[in-house]
Write a protein that holds these residues in place. Sequence first.
Motif, short mmCIF file in Angstrom:
data_model
loop_
_atom_site.label_atom_id
_atom_site.label_comp_id
_atom_site.label_asym_id
_atom_site.label_seq_id
_atom_site.Cartn_x
_atom_site.Cartn_y
_atom_site.Cartn_z
N ARG A 52 3.94 8.46 -9.22
CA ARG A 52 5.12 9.22 -9.61
C ARG A 52 5.31 10.42 -8.69
NH1 ARG A 52 2.85 7.71 -14.58
NH2 ARG A 52 4.27 6.44 -15.88
N THR A 53 6.56 10.64 -8.33
CA THR A 53 6.98 11.84 -7.62
C THR A 53 8.18 12.40 -8.34
OG1 THR A 53 8.61 10.87 -6.11
CG2 THR A 53 6.29 10.67 -5.47
N ALA A 54 8.67 13.55 -7.90
CA ALA A 54 9.87 14.11 -8.51
C ALA A 54 11.08 13.21 -8.28
CB ALA A 54 10.13 15.51 -7.95
N ALA A 55 11.01 12.39 -7.25
CA ALA A 55 12.15 11.53 -6.91
C ALA A 55 12.13 10.19 -7.62
CB ALA A 55 12.20 11.31 -5.40
N GLU A 85 -1.40 6.19 -11.70
CA GLU A 85 -2.15 5.52 -12.75
C GLU A 85 -2.30 4.05 -12.39
OE1 GLU A 85 0.19 6.06 -16.25
OE2 GLU A 85 1.69 4.57 -15.67
N PRO A 86 -3.39 3.42 -12.86
CA PRO A 86 -3.53 1.98 -12.63
C PRO A 86 -2.52 1.21 -13.47
CG PRO A 86 -5.32 2.81 -13.99
CD PRO A 86 -4.55 4.00 -13.55
N THR A 87 -2.08 0.07 -12.97
CA THR A 87 -1.16 -0.78 -13.70
C THR A 87 -1.92 -1.96 -14.30
OG1 THR A 87 -0.61 -1.98 -11.68
CG2 THR A 87 0.81 -0.15 -12.29
N THR A 88 -1.34 -2.55 -15.31
CA THR A 88 -1.97 -3.69 -15.96
C THR A 88 -2.12 -4.84 -14.96
OG1 THR A 88 -0.95 -3.06 -18.06
CG2 THR A 88 -1.80 -5.32 -17.87
N THR A 114 5.41 1.37 -7.16
CA THR A 114 4.23 0.57 -7.44
C THR A 114 3.72 -0.06 -6.16
OG1 THR A 114 5.56 -1.39 -7.95
CG2 THR A 114 4.96 0.05 -9.79
N ALA A 115 2.43 -0.34 -6.18
CA ALA A 115 1.80 -0.97 -5.01
C ALA A 115 0.50 -1.64 -5.44
CB ALA A 115 1.51 0.06 -3.92
N GLY A 116 0.04 -2.55 -4.61
CA GLY A 116 -1.24 -3.18 -4.88
C GLY A 116 -2.40 -2.24 -4.63
N VAL A 127 0.84 -1.20 0.00
CA VAL A 127 0.00 0.00 0.00
C VAL A 127 0.88 1.24 0.00
CG1 VAL A 127 -1.90 1.24 1.13
CG2 VAL A 127 -1.70 -1.25 1.42
N ILE A 128 0.51 2.22 -0.81
CA ILE A 128 1.09 3.56 -0.74
C ILE A 128 0.04 4.49 -0.16
CG2 ILE A 128 2.01 5.52 -2.05
CD1 ILE A 128 3.02 3.50 -4.13
N VAL A 129 0.42 5.30 0.82
CA VAL A 129 -0.47 6.28 1.43
C VAL A 129 0.03 7.67 1.07
CG1 VAL A 129 -1.43 7.20 3.57
CG2 VAL A 129 -1.05 4.73 3.33
N VAL A 130 -0.82 8.45 0.45
CA VAL A 130 -0.46 9.81 0.03
C VAL A 130 -1.14 10.80 0.97
CG1 VAL A 130 -0.71 11.54 -1.79
CG2 VAL A 130 -0.14 9.16 -2.37
#
Length: 380
Positions: free
Chosen positions: A186-189, A176-179, A193-195, A6-9
């Motif tokens: 995406r960030t500047a750095a 964006e969703p992945t296949t 990817t994450a589920g 998981v990515i938390v923004v």
Amino acid sequence: MPAYDVIVVGLGGMGSAAVHHLAARGHRVLGLERFGPGHSRGASHGGSRITRQSYFEGSEYVPLLLRSYELFDALAAESGRDVITLTGGVMVGRPESRTVSGALESARRWGLEHEMLDAAELRRRFPTMAPHDDEVALYEAKAGFVRPERTVVAQLDLAAKHGADLHFDEPMESWEPTTGGGVRVRTAAGEYTAGQLVISPGPWAPGLLADLGVPIRIERQVQHWFQPRGGVDAFRPESHPIYIWEPAEGSQMYGFPAIDGPDGGAKIAFFRRGSDTTPEGLDTEVHPEEIAEMAAGAGRILPDLPGSWLRGEPCMYSTTPDEHFVISRHPAHEAVTVACGFSGHGFKFVPVVGEILADLATTGATSHPIDLFHPRRLME
């Protein structure tokens, strides 16, 4: 390319709670925050936030509040930080006002301990207060305040302790969703990817969640601190409660005991009297007319409070048209969970919202009652 569960923004109140719960459950978590930890540029600052259970905004919130109290206590115990203090609180106004009648409805529906005080009893019990004779108060012993900055830092520290990767000064630029499912962020750095992706952007919601189709107004609100006439002794927590007051002739006001030492004053603010803003265009200056307006309001209910103005601090409300939250899987993206629109009354729910977001991101469902918060209500 790093891969996470998981990515938390957004690592303000809700996002920091989400990374804490996810990491504590053993998930690989990345948290992304555009500023530093515990910053004061969003909606999770100001030294204090009211917490209460007899909820005039809707009795549907009460089960979440009861769980949030449990989780605040657990956070305090695990982190060793003083994040919640119960001082007692009063909801004041005419009996038919939303503040009083809504709080009473919640208290009765859920069997919450409370007392009803007439104006004379309110003045006797709390001499700092000066209600009109036709006003009453619901008193709740379990009301009090939470410390937003301490809460955020405690949750982030525990998330890191449980293995979360936390990247500060690194805002998300796009996703964006992945296949085959999942997301790419995406960030500047770089790219990650994450589920699953959790987006809890606070006042940045109108931009980051534009595709959600939910109208969110960003309001500039000012918090004020005044030094009472005669000093803070009469306003200390042992003798002066938190309060929300709805005068018949004006806007709701809320305030706190003096919790910041002898020279820290007491905090007070209008509940909803904001002006439209954006995070980038926020006016951080507190203007003389705003101070005068707040002093007049404070003097109406607390004659000794206006005293001398010490300081003010703008913050931002992210307000939905019905003032209820948005907490849901994204209707168009199963790999995305959103939390936004907390409308100036959300911080008391921080730990339980983190638990809900962790549930949604990992199982797609939660046992907590959140139907009220689905965005479809605002898109119909």
